[in-house]
Motif scaffolding. Structure first.
Motif, short mmCIF file in Angstrom:
data_model
loop_
_atom_site.label_atom_id
_atom_site.label_comp_id
_atom_site.label_asym_id
_atom_site.label_seq_id
_atom_site.Cartn_x
_atom_site.Cartn_y
_atom_site.Cartn_z
N THR A 86 0.83 -1.20 0.00
CA THR A 86 0.00 0.00 0.00
C THR A 86 0.87 1.25 0.00
OG1 THR A 86 -0.19 0.00 2.40
CG2 THR A 86 -1.90 -1.15 1.19
N ASP A 87 1.98 1.21 0.74
CA ASP A 87 2.89 2.35 0.72
C ASP A 87 3.44 2.58 -0.68
OD1 ASP A 87 2.54 2.77 3.38
OD2 ASP A 87 4.40 1.80 3.99
N PHE A 88 3.74 1.49 -1.38
CA PHE A 88 4.25 1.61 -2.75
C PHE A 88 3.22 2.28 -3.64
CE2 PHE A 88 4.28 -0.12 -7.05
CZ PHE A 88 5.49 0.39 -7.49
N PHE A 89 1.95 1.87 -3.53
CA PHE A 89 0.91 2.46 -4.36
C PHE A 89 0.78 3.96 -4.09
CE2 PHE A 89 -0.80 -1.81 -5.23
CZ PHE A 89 -1.09 -1.67 -6.57
N VAL A 127 1.87 9.61 -5.71
CA VAL A 127 2.36 10.96 -5.48
C VAL A 127 3.29 11.38 -6.61
CG1 VAL A 127 3.86 12.35 -3.98
CG2 VAL A 127 2.06 10.93 -2.99
N VAL A 128 4.18 10.49 -7.02
CA VAL A 128 5.12 10.81 -8.10
C VAL A 128 4.37 11.05 -9.40
CG1 VAL A 128 6.98 9.86 -9.52
CG2 VAL A 128 7.06 9.62 -7.04
N SER A 129 3.44 10.15 -9.74
CA SER A 129 2.68 10.28 -10.98
C SER A 129 1.84 11.55 -10.98
CB SER A 129 1.79 9.05 -11.17
OG SER A 129 1.00 9.18 -12.30
N PHE A 130 1.19 11.84 -9.87
CA PHE A 130 0.34 13.02 -9.78
C PHE A 130 1.18 14.29 -9.87
CE2 PHE A 130 -2.72 15.96 -7.91
CZ PHE A 130 -3.90 15.54 -8.52
N ALA A 131 2.36 14.29 -9.26
CA ALA A 131 3.25 15.46 -9.33
C ALA A 131 3.70 15.71 -10.77
CB ALA A 131 4.45 15.27 -8.42
N ASN A 187 0.03 17.19 -23.43
CA ASN A 187 -1.36 17.00 -22.98
C ASN A 187 -1.57 15.58 -22.47
OD1 ASN A 187 -2.23 19.60 -23.64
ND2 ASN A 187 -2.60 19.00 -25.77
N ALA A 188 -0.99 14.60 -23.14
CA ALA A 188 -1.13 13.20 -22.73
C ALA A 188 -0.45 12.96 -21.38
CB ALA A 188 -0.55 12.28 -23.79
N VAL A 189 0.73 13.55 -21.18
CA VAL A 189 1.43 13.40 -19.90
C VAL A 189 0.63 14.05 -18.78
CG1 VAL A 189 3.50 14.08 -18.61
CG2 VAL A 189 3.72 13.16 -20.91
N ALA A 190 0.07 15.22 -19.04
CA ALA A 190 -0.71 15.92 -18.02
C ALA A 190 -1.95 15.12 -17.63
CB ALA A 190 -1.10 17.31 -18.51
N ALA A 191 -2.72 14.72 -18.64
CA ALA A 191 -3.96 13.98 -18.35
C ALA A 191 -3.66 12.61 -17.77
CB ALA A 191 -4.79 13.84 -19.62
N GLY A 192 -2.67 11.93 -18.32
CA GLY A 192 -2.33 10.59 -17.84
C GLY A 192 -1.72 10.61 -16.46
N GLY A 193 -0.85 11.57 -16.19
CA GLY A 193 -0.22 11.65 -14.88
C GLY A 193 -1.22 11.90 -13.77
N LEU A 194 -2.13 12.83 -14.02
CA LEU A 194 -3.15 13.13 -13.01
C LEU A 194 -4.09 11.95 -12.81
CD1 LEU A 194 -3.99 16.82 -13.95
CD2 LEU A 194 -2.68 16.03 -11.99
N ALA A 220 -3.54 6.23 -6.08
CA ALA A 220 -3.80 6.64 -4.69
C ALA A 220 -5.06 5.98 -4.16
CB ALA A 220 -3.93 8.16 -4.62
N LEU A 221 -6.11 5.94 -4.95
CA LEU A 221 -7.35 5.28 -4.52
C LEU A 221 -7.12 3.79 -4.29
CD1 LEU A 221 -10.14 6.94 -6.67
CD2 LEU A 221 -9.63 7.29 -4.26
N THR A 222 -6.34 3.16 -5.16
CA THR A 222 -6.04 1.74 -4.99
C THR A 222 -5.25 1.49 -3.71
OG1 THR A 222 -6.00 1.46 -7.40
CG2 THR A 222 -4.98 -0.27 -6.09
#
Length: 99
Positions: free
Chosen positions: A21-24, A29-33, A58-65, A72-74
């Motif tokens: 869970t810590d890994f997820f 956090v990294v992906s969202f940042a 645009n793909a990096v922005a939408a995909g990262g968020l 995070a939900l997982t």
């Protein structure tokens, strides 16, 4: 003198499920940042009149968020659904005697 018997025991290492869970959450956090930085790189130039941005940004922005939020939900769902850690100490009564 330091009495080894009087020392508190070191906390047990978390189970594999807690580390997962810590890994997820850390990956989220990294992906969202990354998604936030890419979103800023898309939006801020609009204030200066630049309207054409690369499609990959645009793909990096939408995909990262999106991926960061999903990870995070997982991670949170796995943490909530995982069993509580078991205390391996002997049960004691109110006076501290083993039961």
């Amino acid at each position: 003198m330091d009495d080894p018997a009087a020392r508190e025991p070191e906390p047990a290492e978390p189970s594999g499920r807690w580390r997962r869970t810590d890994f997820f959450v850390r990956a989220a956090v990294v992906s969202f940042a990354i998604g936030l930085v890419a979103t800023a790189a898309i939006i801020i130039p609009f204030f200066f009149g630049v309207t054409e941005r690369p499609t990959w940004l645009n793909a990096v922005a939408a995909g990262g968020l999106t991926i960061g939020f999903a990870l995070a939900l997982t991670g949170i769902a796995l943490a909530v659904l995982s069993p509580a850690p078991v205390d391996e100490a002997e049960p004691v009564d109110a006076e501290g005697n083993p039961v």
